[in-house]
Design an enzyme around this catalytic site. Structure first.
Site, short mmCIF file in Angstrom:
data_model
loop_
_atom_site.label_atom_id
_atom_site.label_comp_id
_atom_site.label_asym_id
_atom_site.label_seq_id
_atom_site.Cartn_x
_atom_site.Cartn_y
_atom_site.Cartn_z
N ASP A 1 -4.32 -10.31 12.63
CA ASP A 1 -3.56 -10.24 11.38
C ASP A 1 -3.22 -11.66 10.92
O ASP A 1 -2.43 -12.35 11.58
CB ASP A 1 -2.27 -9.42 11.59
CG ASP A 1 -1.54 -9.20 10.28
OD1 ASP A 1 -1.16 -10.20 9.62
OD2 ASP A 1 -1.36 -8.04 9.89
N THR B 1 -0.77 7.67 -1.38
CA THR B 1 -2.05 7.56 -2.12
C THR B 1 -2.99 6.55 -1.46
O THR B 1 -4.19 6.53 -1.76
CB THR B 1 -1.80 7.10 -3.56
OG1 THR B 1 -1.24 5.77 -3.50
CG2 THR B 1 -0.85 8.03 -4.29
N ARG C 1 0.84 -1.19 0.00
CA ARG C 1 0.00 0.00 0.00
C ARG C 1 0.88 1.24 0.00
O ARG C 1 1.72 1.42 0.89
CB ARG C 1 -0.90 -0.01 1.24
CG ARG C 1 -2.04 0.98 1.12
CD ARG C 1 -3.08 0.68 2.14
NE ARG C 1 -2.59 1.03 3.47
CZ ARG C 1 -3.32 1.66 4.38
NH1 ARG C 1 -4.56 1.98 4.11
NH2 ARG C 1 -2.83 1.94 5.55
N ASP D 1 0.56 -12.42 10.33
CA ASP D 1 1.31 -12.53 11.59
C ASP D 1 0.98 -13.83 12.31
O ASP D 1 1.87 -14.48 12.87
CB ASP D 1 0.96 -11.35 12.52
CG ASP D 1 1.69 -10.08 12.12
OD1 ASP D 1 2.66 -10.17 11.33
OD2 ASP D 1 1.30 -9.00 12.60
N1 URA Z 1 -5.83 -8.40 7.12
C1 URA Z 1 -5.70 -9.20 8.19
O1 URA Z 1 -4.75 -9.97 8.29
N2 URA Z 1 -6.61 -9.12 9.19
C2 URA Z 1 -7.68 -8.29 9.12
O2 URA Z 1 -8.50 -8.29 10.03
C3 URA Z 1 -7.80 -7.48 7.98
C4 URA Z 1 -6.87 -7.55 7.00
#
Ligand code: URA
Length: 210
Positions: free
Chosen positions: A201, A109, A105, A204
């Site tokens: 995430d 922008t 990302r 992660d």
């Molecule tokens: N990406 C992720 O890993 N978790 C989320 O909740 C949103 C995007």
């Protein structure tokens, strides 16, 4: 696949997803559950693959037996979290061709920028299944599918573990021809763009980075 959104409500999928959502679930358990759940999701997303028959000999007699038709399907992982879904799917569909889309990302922008793109040849003749565990804002998923269409894909499905209503709406608007298959449609996105209740995430949690 007629519906734009399919939620796979199979009890095994739902049970495994609950274990994955739990904060206490370790990286090793999370990975194992992801491998198992991705095979169940692969089963669902490939339900309508075209079939043909081939003549074979069983120990008893000849028969025309069903086999998958046409060019091998293409699995496309949206890096990096897509790789977790990809691994399990390849156990079930070992002859699938594999592609990768890398996006980051742009902090100014806020738009997704491509840093890697490598996909199988003859994409126009294959069923293409794009995989990313989390359909959150939908920005990267929409961008990845834009790129797959530019590369020739015409028959695309999107497979994820969790979807937010915002991401589903964004995909529906940008790519109404791409059916979404998910294990759950969650409540919403929070102010940081995470799915809630979600599982945190996904990258992660599967790679142990945090
Ligand atoms: N990406 C992720 O890993 N978790 C989320 O909740 C949103 C995007």
């Amino acid at each position: 696949m007629k519906d734009h959104l399919t939620v796979v409500d199979h009890p095994l999928v739902q049970h495994k997803l609950t274990l994955m959502r739990k904060q206490q679930t370790s990286t090793a358990e999370f990975r194992q559950l992801l491998r198992e759940i991705s095979q169940l999701l692969a089963y669902e997303v490939t339900r309508e693959l075209p079939m043909t028959t081939t003549p074979i000999d069983t120990p008893m007699q000849e028969m025309d037996a069903p086999v998958l038709a046409g060019p091998k399907l293409a699995l496309v992982s949206i890096l990096r979290a897509g790789n977790g879904l990809l691994d399990g799917m390849l156990e079930l569909i070992p002859s699938a061709r594999v592609g990768f889309v890398g996006l980051y990302r742009d902090e100014e922008t806020l738009k997704p920028v491509q840093y890697y793109f490598k996909v199988p040849t003859q994409l126009e003749k294959r069923l293409v299944i794009a995989v990313d565990p989390m359909l959150a804002t939908g920005n990267s998923s929409v961008a990845a599918i834009d790129m797959l269409k530019e590369a020739g894909a015409t028959d695309i499905r999107f497979l994820c573990l969790l979807a937010a209503p915002e991401g589903v709406a964004r995909m529906q608007e940008a790519h109404p021809d791409v059916p979404i298959v998910t294990a759950a449609l969650d409540e919403r996105l929070n102010e940081l763009g995470y799915i809630v209740p979600g599982l945190g995430d996904a990258g992660d949690r599967m790679f142990g980075t945090k």
